[in-house]
Design a protein around this motif. Structure first.
Motif, PDB file in Angstrom:
ATOM      1  N   SER A  70       0.856  -1.190   0.000  1.00 11.75           N
ATOM      2  CA  SER A  70       0.000   0.000   0.000  1.00 11.75           C
ATOM      3  C   SER A  70       0.887   1.234   0.000  1.00 11.75           C
ATOM      4  N   PHE A  71       0.534   2.182  -0.852  1.00  7.06           N
ATOM      5  CA  PHE A  71       1.271   3.435  -0.936  1.00  7.06           C
ATOM      6  C   PHE A  71       0.281   4.589  -0.790  1.00  7.06           C
ATOM      7  N   PRO A  72       0.031   5.014   0.461  1.00  9.97           N
ATOM      8  CA  PRO A  72      -0.933   6.091   0.699  1.00  9.97           C
ATOM      9  C   PRO A  72      -0.429   7.420   0.166  1.00  9.97           C
ATOM     10  N   PHE A  73      -1.349   8.204  -0.387  1.00  9.04           N
ATOM     11  CA  PHE A  73      -1.017   9.536  -0.886  1.00  9.04           C
ATOM     12  C   PHE A  73      -1.384  10.620   0.117  1.00  9.04           C
ATOM     13  N   LEU A  74      -2.229  10.291   1.094  1.00  9.95           N
ATOM     14  CA  LEU A  74      -2.780  11.306   1.992  1.00  9.95           C
ATOM     15  C   LEU A  74      -2.108  11.287   3.355  1.00  9.95           C
ATOM     16  N   ASN A  75      -2.281  12.379   4.065  1.00  8.18           N
ATOM     17  CA  ASN A  75      -1.870  12.460   5.459  1.00  8.18           C
ATOM     18  C   ASN A  75      -3.043  11.942   6.281  1.00  8.18           C
ATOM     19  N   ALA A  76      -2.937  10.712   6.775  1.00  5.79           N
ATOM     20  CA  ALA A  76      -4.042  10.086   7.503  1.00  5.79           C
ATOM     21  C   ALA A  76      -3.507   9.272   8.672  1.00  5.79           C
ATOM     22  N   LYS A  77      -4.294   9.229   9.725  1.00  2.00           N
ATOM     23  CA  LYS A  77      -3.962   8.411  10.894  1.00  2.00           C
ATOM     24  C   LYS A  77      -5.259   7.838  11.438  1.00  2.00           C
ATOM     25  N   ASN A  78      -5.364   6.509  11.442  1.00  2.00           N
ATOM     26  CA  ASN A  78      -6.529   5.808  11.972  1.00  2.00           C
ATOM     27  C   ASN A  78      -7.851   6.352  11.424  1.00  2.00           C
ATOM     28  N   GLY A  79      -7.898   6.560  10.125  1.00  2.00           N
ATOM     29  CA  GLY A  79      -9.123   7.000   9.482  1.00  2.00           C
ATOM     30  C   GLY A  79      -9.368   8.492   9.511  1.00  2.00           C
ATOM     31  N   GLU A  80      -8.556   9.226  10.245  1.00  2.00           N
ATOM     32  CA  GLU A  80      -8.665  10.687  10.279  1.00  2.00           C
ATOM     33  C   GLU A  80      -7.763  11.243   9.192  1.00  2.00           C
ATOM     34  N   ILE A  81      -8.378  11.845   8.181  1.00  2.00           N
ATOM     35  CA  ILE A  81      -7.644  12.285   7.001  1.00  2.00           C
ATOM     36  C   ILE A  81      -7.588  13.801   6.968  1.00  2.00           C
ATOM     37  N   THR A  82      -6.401  14.322   6.741  1.00  2.00           N
ATOM     38  CA  THR A  82      -6.226  15.746   6.490  1.00  2.00           C
ATOM     39  C   THR A  82      -6.183  15.923   4.982  1.00  2.00           C
ATOM     40  N   VAL A  83      -7.147  16.679   4.459  1.00  2.00           N
ATOM     41  CA  VAL A  83      -7.309  16.806   3.014  1.00  2.00           C
ATOM     42  C   VAL A  83      -7.001  18.227   2.570  1.00  2.00           C
ATOM     43  N   PHE A  84      -6.260  18.319   1.470  1.00  2.00           N
ATOM     44  CA  PHE A  84      -5.942  19.600   0.846  1.00  2.00           C
ATOM     45  C   PHE A  84      -6.507  19.597  -0.574  1.00  2.00           C
ATOM     46  N   ASP A  85      -6.676  20.771  -1.152  1.00  2.00           N
ATOM     47  CA  ASP A  85      -7.211  20.873  -2.518  1.00  2.00           C
ATOM     48  C   ASP A  85      -6.409  20.047  -3.510  1.00  2.00           C
ATOM     49  N   GLU A  86      -5.091  20.002  -3.330  1.00  2.00           N
ATOM     50  CA  GLU A  86      -4.246  19.270  -4.279  1.00  2.00           C
ATOM     51  C   GLU A  86      -4.376  17.751  -4.156  1.00  2.00           C
ATOM     52  N   ASP A  87      -5.113  17.265  -3.152  1.00  2.00           N
ATOM     53  CA  ASP A  87      -5.348  15.832  -2.999  1.00  2.00           C
ATOM     54  C   ASP A  87      -6.453  15.328  -3.932  1.00  2.00           C
ATOM     55  N   PHE A  88      -7.094  16.260  -4.647  1.00  2.00           N
ATOM     56  CA  PHE A  88      -8.182  15.902  -5.546  1.00  2.00           C
ATOM     57  C   PHE A  88      -7.708  15.962  -6.992  1.00  2.00           C
ATOM     58  N   TYR A  89      -8.209  15.029  -7.789  1.00  2.00           N
ATOM     59  CA  TYR A  89      -7.960  15.021  -9.224  1.00  2.00           C
ATOM     60  C   TYR A  89      -9.300  14.760  -9.914  1.00  2.00           C
ATOM     61  N   GLU A  90      -9.711  15.676 -10.742  1.00  2.00           N
ATOM     62  CA  GLU A  90     -10.993  15.583 -11.446  1.00  2.00           C
ATOM     63  C   GLU A  90     -12.158  15.366 -10.475  1.00  2.00           C
ATOM     64  N   GLY A  91     -12.069  15.990  -9.300  1.00  2.00           N
ATOM     65  CA  GLY A  91     -13.138  15.888  -8.309  1.00  2.00           C
ATOM     66  C   GLY A  91     -13.064  14.658  -7.425  1.00  2.00           C
ATOM     67  N   TYR A  92     -12.047  13.826  -7.605  1.00  2.00           N
ATOM     68  CA  TYR A  92     -11.883  12.609  -6.811  1.00  2.00           C
ATOM     69  C   TYR A  92     -10.703  12.763  -5.857  1.00  2.00           C
ATOM     70  N   LEU A  93     -10.906  12.352  -4.617  1.00  2.00           N
ATOM     71  CA  LEU A  93      -9.839  12.324  -3.626  1.00  2.00           C
ATOM     72  C   LEU A  93      -8.951  11.128  -3.924  1.00  2.00           C
ATOM     73  N   THR A  94      -7.687  11.378  -4.226  1.00  2.00           N
ATOM     74  CA  THR A  94      -6.767  10.302  -4.593  1.00  2.00           C
ATOM     75  C   THR A  94      -6.167   9.696  -3.328  1.00  2.00           C
ATOM     76  N   LEU A  95      -6.574   8.460  -3.022  1.00  2.00           N
ATOM     77  CA  LEU A  95      -6.145   7.797  -1.781  1.00  2.00           C
ATOM     78  C   LEU A  95      -4.747   7.197  -1.883  1.00  2.00           C
ATOM     79  N   GLY A  96      -4.404   6.616  -3.039  1.00  2.00           N
ATOM     80  CA  GLY A  96      -3.083   6.020  -3.175  1.00  2.00           C
ATOM     81  C   GLY A  96      -3.081   4.830  -4.097  1.00  2.00           C
ATOM     82  N   ASP A  97      -1.992   4.063  -4.002  1.00  2.00           N
ATOM     83  CA  ASP A  97      -1.768   2.891  -4.856  1.00  2.00           C
ATOM     84  C   ASP A  97      -1.774   1.616  -4.032  1.00  2.00           C
ATOM     85  N   ILE A  98      -2.303   0.563  -4.649  1.00  2.00           N
ATOM     86  CA  ILE A  98      -2.304  -0.776  -4.061  1.00  2.00           C
ATOM     87  C   ILE A  98      -1.670  -1.716  -5.079  1.00  2.00           C
ATOM     88  N   VAL A  99      -0.784  -2.584  -4.609  1.00  2.00           N
ATOM     89  CA  VAL A  99      -0.206  -3.632  -5.457  1.00  2.00           C
ATOM     90  C   VAL A  99      -0.551  -4.966  -4.808  1.00  2.00           C
TER      91      VAL A  99
END
Length: 161
Positions: A70-99
């Motif tokens: 898992s490669f998280p893109f956001l600043n998050a701890k135990n489900g509490e996410i700090t979100v910034f405008d740049e965390d969105f792409y085309e109106g979607y919050l980009t959570l990260g990558d999973i392999v």
């Protein structure tokens, strides 16, 4: 609502629409369980053991195959996410990558005596929780994460039976 981009980078396990649907259903259930109302997106790569080992070595300096990364893109701890405008792409919050190593998932499903779908569902759920800031480094965090995984998989009827 979740948008998932998949990349099948392996040829050992057949990937069809059912697998994509399973990944999406699990990801949506995790977001609902965690009360996340934002439209989100996640990138999912299907790998084999060799590829996930290479990624694990390059990204984490661990020279071994694993079942999921898992490669998280956001600043998050135990489900509490700090979100910034740049965390969105085309109106979607980009959570990260999973392999996910589908090869390892098939091996573990056989080893644990449950379905391949249950194993991939578990790995997706596990990884989604990582993207939301949950971890299992210490025992108390592991217990919290395991409980959430089991409850989510029960909702999805992806039990070990």
């Amino acid at each position: 609502m979740i948008r998932i981009f998949t990349d099948n980078a392996q040829d050992k396990i057949n990937v069809g629409r059912d697998l994509d649907e399973l990944i999406k259903n699990v990801a949506e259930c995790v977001l609902k369980y965690e009360d996340i109302d934002e439209k989100c997106e996640v990138n999912v790569m299907f790998a084999d053991n060799d590829l996930i080992r290479n990624i694990n070595r390059e990204q984490r300096n661990i020279d071994s195959a694993t079942d999921v990364l898992s490669f998280p893109f956001l600043n998050a701890k135990n489900g509490e996410i700090t979100v910034f405008d740049e965390d969105f792409y085309e109106g979607y919050l980009t959570l990260g990558d999973i392999v996910i190593s589908l090869e390892r998932a098939a091996e573990q499903a056989k080893e644990y005596g449950h379905s391949f779908e249950r194993e991939v569902g578990f790995l997706t759920c596990h990884s989604m929780l990582h993207l939301l800031g949950y971890d299992h480094i210490d025992e108390s965090d592991r217990v919290i994460m395991r409980k959430k995984e089991e409850e989510i998989l029960k909702i999805l009827k992806l039990t070990r039976d």
